[in-house]
Design a protein around this motif. Structure first.
Motif, mmCIF file in Angstrom:
data_model
loop_
_atom_site.group_PDB
_atom_site.id
_atom_site.type_symbol
_atom_site.label_atom_id
_atom_site.label_comp_id
_atom_site.label_asym_id
_atom_site.label_seq_id
_atom_site.Cartn_x
_atom_site.Cartn_y
_atom_site.Cartn_z
ATOM 1 N N LEU A 290 0.831 -1.196 0.000
ATOM 2 C CA LEU A 290 0.000 0.000 0.000
ATOM 3 C C LEU A 290 0.868 1.250 0.000
ATOM 4 N N PHE A 291 0.330 2.329 -0.489
ATOM 5 C CA PHE A 291 1.079 3.578 -0.577
ATOM 6 C C PHE A 291 0.905 4.408 0.691
ATOM 7 N N GLU A 292 1.820 5.347 0.869
ATOM 8 C CA GLU A 292 1.770 6.236 2.022
ATOM 9 C C GLU A 292 0.818 7.391 1.735
ATOM 10 N N PRO A 293 0.160 7.933 2.766
ATOM 11 C CA PRO A 293 -0.690 9.110 2.537
ATOM 12 C C PRO A 293 0.144 10.285 2.046
ATOM 13 N N PRO A 294 -0.379 11.075 1.138
ATOM 14 C CA PRO A 294 0.357 12.252 0.661
ATOM 15 C C PRO A 294 0.625 13.242 1.793
ATOM 16 N N THR A 295 1.646 14.042 1.640
ATOM 17 C CA THR A 295 1.902 15.128 2.576
ATOM 18 C C THR A 295 0.896 16.252 2.325
ATOM 19 N N ALA A 296 0.852 17.213 3.230
ATOM 20 C CA ALA A 296 -0.061 18.347 3.057
ATOM 21 C C ALA A 296 0.237 19.092 1.762
ATOM 22 N N ILE A 297 1.524 19.212 1.435
ATOM 23 C CA ILE A 297 1.903 19.891 0.188
ATOM 24 C C ILE A 297 1.420 19.092 -1.022
ATOM 25 N N ASP A 298 1.568 17.767 -0.940
ATOM 26 C CA ASP A 298 1.116 16.914 -2.047
ATOM 27 C C ASP A 298 -0.397 17.011 -2.235
ATOM 28 N N TRP A 299 -1.138 17.011 -1.129
ATOM 29 C CA TRP A 299 -2.604 17.143 -1.220
ATOM 30 C C TRP A 299 -2.962 18.457 -1.905
ATOM 31 N N ALA A 300 -2.275 19.532 -1.526
ATOM 32 C CA ALA A 300 -2.558 20.833 -2.117
ATOM 33 C C ALA A 300 -2.247 20.828 -3.614
ATOM 34 N N THR A 301 -1.161 20.164 -3.995
ATOM 35 C CA THR A 301 -0.799 20.066 -5.407
ATOM 36 C C THR A 301 -1.861 19.298 -6.181
ATOM 37 N N LEU A 302 -2.331 18.205 -5.612
ATOM 38 C CA LEU A 302 -3.368 17.402 -6.260
ATOM 39 C C LEU A 302 -4.635 18.227 -6.462
ATOM 40 N N ALA A 303 -5.044 18.962 -5.433
ATOM 41 C CA ALA A 303 -6.291 19.725 -5.509
ATOM 42 C C ALA A 303 -6.226 20.835 -6.548
ATOM 43 N N ARG A 304 -5.005 21.283 -6.854
ATOM 44 C CA ARG A 304 -4.866 22.368 -7.824
ATOM 45 C C ARG A 304 -4.573 21.855 -9.227
ATOM 46 N N VAL A 305 -4.608 20.533 -9.417
ATOM 47 C CA VAL A 305 -4.259 19.964 -10.717
ATOM 48 C C VAL A 305 -5.087 20.623 -11.819
ATOM 49 N N ASP A 306 -4.418 21.019 -12.897
ATOM 50 C CA ASP A 306 -5.111 21.721 -13.972
ATOM 51 C C ASP A 306 -5.434 20.766 -15.108
ATOM 52 N N ASP A 307 -5.868 21.352 -16.212
ATOM 53 C CA ASP A 307 -6.241 20.519 -17.363
ATOM 54 C C ASP A 307 -5.253 20.714 -18.497
ATOM 55 N N GLY A 308 -3.967 20.705 -18.134
ATOM 56 C CA GLY A 308 -2.933 21.028 -19.108
ATOM 57 C C GLY A 308 -2.572 19.917 -20.062
ATOM 58 N N THR A 309 -3.204 18.769 -19.970
ATOM 59 C CA THR A 309 -2.901 17.689 -20.906
ATOM 60 C C THR A 309 -3.577 17.942 -22.249
ATOM 61 N N PRO A 310 -3.089 17.302 -23.325
ATOM 62 C CA PRO A 310 -3.774 17.455 -24.627
ATOM 63 C C PRO A 310 -5.225 17.033 -24.538
ATOM 64 N N LYS A 311 -6.051 17.639 -25.318
ATOM 65 C CA LYS A 311 -7.478 17.399 -25.273
ATOM 66 C C LYS A 311 -7.817 15.965 -25.643
ATOM 67 N N PRO A 312 -8.575 15.208 -24.789
ATOM 68 C CA PRO A 312 -8.916 13.834 -25.109
ATOM 69 C C PRO A 312 -9.768 13.744 -26.386
ATOM 70 N N VAL A 313 -9.580 12.640 -27.082
ATOM 71 C CA VAL A 313 -10.284 12.434 -28.347
ATOM 72 C C VAL A 313 -11.790 12.416 -28.115
ATOM 73 N N GLY A 314 -12.535 13.090 -28.984
ATOM 74 C CA GLY A 314 -13.981 12.998 -28.974
ATOM 75 C C GLY A 314 -14.661 14.030 -28.117
ATOM 76 N N GLU A 315 -13.913 14.835 -27.362
ATOM 77 C CA GLU A 315 -14.533 15.849 -26.541
ATOM 78 C C GLU A 315 -14.788 17.100 -27.363
#
Length: 316
Positions: A290-315
């Motif tokens: 099993l994995f370790e719980p993220p740190t507070a900084i990691d949680w904050a990074t996850l919550a701010r994740v943007d949509d910077g990946t290429p646009k998925p096909v069909g959208e």
């Protein structure tokens, strides 16, 4: 590169050509993506058609197709019949696993989920977060006291507000959670088959109509990752899904978790968890990676994740 392909536009046709998934509308190509890059395909749209070769080519690569209802919750999934080279032996060990072993494995999964919930709440500064490590230690073999549900009753009001009720059949934040869980479920289902295990034979989930009971067992510790992003979206006033929001959830499979001191993306963490479960069935020892719980900084990074990946096909 692992990509979640979300098909959200009505009336599309899916086919394959020279190693690519081709998306067409009214006989005109509107997008393509290399089959080897596809982690999973999620279908929401109506009137989508596909060739049999699409299912075959995705299955040979271990990529599931997830069919979702109007509430963004999965209603069907396709997976390959063959996975790991030792699939037959592993499935026999899985089928023959003793109840005491299954109960000990479930205890570890529930504990990991509750610890993750507490870690997220602590990162968000929730006053009740301190109780969750203590709640996790109360989980006994098989969780006969249903401590998992007791933790959930505390967790959701602290995370989403006192008026929130988890109900997958309604919209708003619940629809966000449904979609995020569909992404995670596809990731874990793929890992289960790749590990040579049968997704129908669960540790705890045993509904006769659930063909992916084992994936639903193993996805539990990953759910708070989705919760963190959905909670962030709720604070942003988000109530409905659109393509950019879906991409934010899809990016979760690349979020790094720490396992034995090393960083691994969620997709790899799911594979390592499924492989460790297969070994547990073979050895009879309730040991899970099993994995370790993220740190507070990691949680904050996850919550701010943007949509910077290429646009998925069909959208659109």
């Amino acid at each position: 590169m692992d990509r979640i392909v979300d098909i959200a536009t009505d009336g599309l046709r899916l086919s394959t050509y020279r190693g690519f998934l081709i998306v067409s509308q009214e006989r005109q190509e509107v997008g393509r993506i290399a089959l080897d890059d596809i982690h999973a395909v999620i279908l929401h749209a109506h009137g989508v058609t596909w060739t049999g070769n699409v299912v075959t080519q995705l299955a040979t690569r271990g990529a599931p197709i997830v069919f979702c209802g109007a509430n963004h919750s999965p209603v069907a999934v396709t997976l390959p019949l063959e996975g790991h080279h030792a699939q037959n032996a592993r499935m026999q060990a899985q089928w023959s696993a003793s109840k005491p072993l299954a109960k000990q494995l479930w205890r570890r999964i529930v504990q990991a989920k509750i610890v993750m919930q507490g870690s997220l709440l602590e990162a968000r500064g929730a006053a009740g977060a301190v109780a969750f490590p203590h709640i996790a230690r109360r989980v006994r073999s098989g969780d006969p006291d249903n401590v998992e549900a007791q933790a959930a009753r505390r967790y959701w009001p602290l995370l989403m507000g006192k008026d929130f009720r988890r109900d997958r059949d309604i919209g708003g934040s619940n629809a966000l959670l449904n979609y995020g869980y569909a992404v995670m479920r596809a990731t874990v289902a793929r890992a289960v088959v790749a590990a040579g295990l049968h997704p129908t034979i669960g540790i705890q989930h045993a509904n006769r109509g659930n063909a992916f009971a084992l994936a639903d067992d193993l996805v539990e510790p990953f759910r708070p990752l989705v919760d963190a992003l959905a909670a962030r979206m709720a604070t942003e006033g988000v109530e409905g899904l659109d393509p950019p929001l879906k991409r934010r959830f899809a990016r979760l499979i690349a979020f790094d978790l720490r396992i034995d001191g090393e960083a691994s993306p969620v997709s790899v963490a799911a594979q390592r968890l499924a492989q460790s479960l297969a070994r547990a069935f073979e050895t009879g020892r309730p040991e899970l990676q099993l994995f370790e719980p993220p740190t507070a900084i990691d949680w904050a990074t996850l919550a701010r994740v943007d949509d910077g990946t290429p646009k998925p096909v069909g959208e659109t």
